[in-house]
Scaffold this motif. Structure first.
Motif, PDB file in Angstrom:
ATOM      1  N   LEU A  94       0.695  -1.232   0.082  1.00  0.00           N
ATOM      2  CA  LEU A  94       0.023  -0.116  -0.097  1.00  0.00           C
ATOM      3  C   LEU A  94       0.877   1.259  -0.036  1.00  0.00           C
ATOM      4  N   SER A  95       0.384   2.256  -0.421  1.00  0.00           N
ATOM      5  CA  SER A  95       1.034   3.582  -0.499  1.00  0.00           C
ATOM      6  C   SER A  95       1.331   3.863   1.066  1.00  0.00           C
ATOM      7  N   GLY A  96       2.402   4.669   1.358  1.00  0.00           N
ATOM      8  CA  GLY A  96       2.932   4.960   2.326  1.00  0.00           C
ATOM      9  C   GLY A  96       3.596   4.047   3.321  1.00  0.00           C
ATOM     10  N   GLN A  97       3.586   2.727   2.996  1.00  0.00           N
ATOM     11  CA  GLN A  97       3.872   1.626   3.508  1.00  0.00           C
ATOM     12  C   GLN A  97       5.658   1.550   3.623  1.00  0.00           C
ATOM     13  N   PRO A  98       5.977   1.381   4.915  1.00  0.00           N
ATOM     14  CA  PRO A  98       7.710   1.227   4.769  1.00  0.00           C
ATOM     15  C   PRO A  98       8.163   0.185   3.929  1.00  0.00           C
ATOM     16  N   VAL A  99       9.438   0.336   3.278  1.00  0.00           N
ATOM     17  CA  VAL A  99      10.221  -0.696   2.648  1.00  0.00           C
ATOM     18  C   VAL A  99      11.891  -0.549   2.808  1.00  0.00           C
ATOM     19  N   SER A 100      12.274  -1.753   2.793  1.00  0.00           N
ATOM     20  CA  SER A 100      13.710  -1.707   2.917  1.00  0.00           C
ATOM     21  C   SER A 100      14.051  -2.599   1.554  1.00  0.00           C
ATOM     22  N   PHE A 101      15.584  -2.106   1.180  1.00  0.00           N
ATOM     23  CA  PHE A 101      16.055  -2.977   0.066  1.00  0.00           C
ATOM     24  C   PHE A 101      17.444  -2.798   0.029  1.00  0.00           C
ATOM     25  N   ARG A 102      18.120  -3.591  -0.708  1.00  0.00           N
ATOM     26  CA  ARG A 102      19.582  -3.873  -0.916  1.00  0.00           C
ATOM     27  C   ARG A 102      19.895  -3.875  -2.162  1.00  0.00           C
ATOM     28  N   VAL A 103      21.329  -3.110  -2.398  1.00  0.00           N
ATOM     29  CA  VAL A 103      21.817  -3.110  -3.736  1.00  0.00           C
ATOM     30  C   VAL A 103      23.116  -3.908  -3.715  1.00  0.00           C
ATOM     31  N   ASP A 104      23.743  -4.216  -4.981  1.00  0.00           N
ATOM     32  CA  ASP A 104      24.968  -4.978  -4.969  1.00  0.00           C
ATOM     33  C   ASP A 104      25.948  -4.069  -4.506  1.00  0.00           C
ATOM     34  N   GLY A 149      12.813   3.387   3.114  1.00  0.00           N
ATOM     35  CA  GLY A 149      11.981   4.270   2.443  1.00  0.00           C
ATOM     36  C   GLY A 149      10.650   4.012   2.507  1.00  0.00           C
ATOM     37  N   LYS A 150       9.740   4.529   1.675  1.00  0.00           N
ATOM     38  CA  LYS A 150       8.457   4.281   1.879  1.00  0.00           C
ATOM     39  C   LYS A 150       7.601   4.159   0.616  1.00  0.00           C
ATOM     40  N   VAL A 151       6.573   3.521   0.268  1.00  0.00           N
ATOM     41  CA  VAL A 151       5.864   3.502  -0.980  1.00  0.00           C
ATOM     42  C   VAL A 151       5.258   4.659  -1.073  1.00  0.00           C
ATOM     43  N   SER A 152       5.429   5.467  -2.413  1.00  0.00           N
ATOM     44  CA  SER A 152       5.018   6.335  -2.704  1.00  0.00           C
ATOM     45  C   SER A 152       3.491   6.469  -3.428  1.00  0.00           C
ATOM     46  N   GLN A 153       3.529   5.319  -4.344  1.00  0.00           N
ATOM     47  CA  GLN A 153       2.664   4.984  -5.411  1.00  0.00           C
ATOM     48  C   GLN A 153       2.523   3.464  -6.001  1.00  0.00           C
ATOM     49  N   VAL A 154       1.430   3.003  -6.207  1.00  0.00           N
ATOM     50  CA  VAL A 154       1.489   1.580  -6.505  1.00  0.00           C
ATOM     51  C   VAL A 154       0.669   1.742  -7.697  1.00  0.00           C
TER      52      VAL A 154
END
Length: 168
Positions: free
Chosen positions: A139-149, A158-163
């Motif tokens: 959902l929009s506004g939900q917190p997220v985490s991610f990794r990069v190589d 971060g947080k989801v801004s748009q789906v």
């Protein structure tokens, strides 16, 4: 070039030796103490040594000319390089490079884009294409985490801004 100079000097010494041998054979021929074949061989050796010397000198001259031409090209390139200055309008981190090291860049009426520079990486938007089956409860506004190589041991948040409905 030094090897060619050495070859010229060696050919010069060989010519001098062949000329001395020829002079000796001519003196012996006059006195009837040598054969015509030996005199002919000495004359042939002297001509061969002279020809070899001229060829080595020609090669050394040609190599010297090529070296001078290469030095002139290097001087010209260094002068051109001294006049080149590529400036970035902002300080930041390069995130994309559009040219390779050593690649020639030509300017035109519009400035070519050489690099993409991020001014502040603490504020970044990540666009991700994810299958609809995997995103059903996001959902929009939900917190997220991610990794990069580039940073394998670090998680970014971060947080989801748009789906959107279409994942592309």
């Amino acid at each position: 070039l030094s090897q060619l100079r050495q070859a010229v000097e060696t050919a010069r010494v060989q010519l001098e030796q062949a000329q001395r041998t020829l002079a000796r054979q001519r003196d012996l021929w006059k006195e009837g103490l040598t054969t015509r074949e030996t005199l002919d061989r000495a004359e042939s050796d002297a001509r061969t040594a002279d020809s070899t010397l001229r060829e080595r000198e020609r090669q050394a001259d040609a190599q010297g000319a090529r070296l001078a031409q290469e030095r002139a090209s290097l001087d010209s390139a260094q002068y051109d390089l001294s006049k080149v200055r590529i400036e970035s309008p902002i300080d930041g981190i390069v995130t994309q490079r559009s040219v390779d090291v050593g690649q020639t860049v030509q300017s035109s009426m519009t400035a070519p884009q050489l690099f993409v520079i991020a001014e502040d990486l603490t504020r970044m938007q990540v666009n991700a294409s994810i299958s609809e089956a995997d995103i059903g409860r996001i959902l929009s506004g939900q917190p997220v985490s991610f990794r990069v190589d580039a940073y394998p041991g670090r998680a970014f948040t971060g947080k989801v801004s748009q789906v959107r409905l279409d994942p592309v």
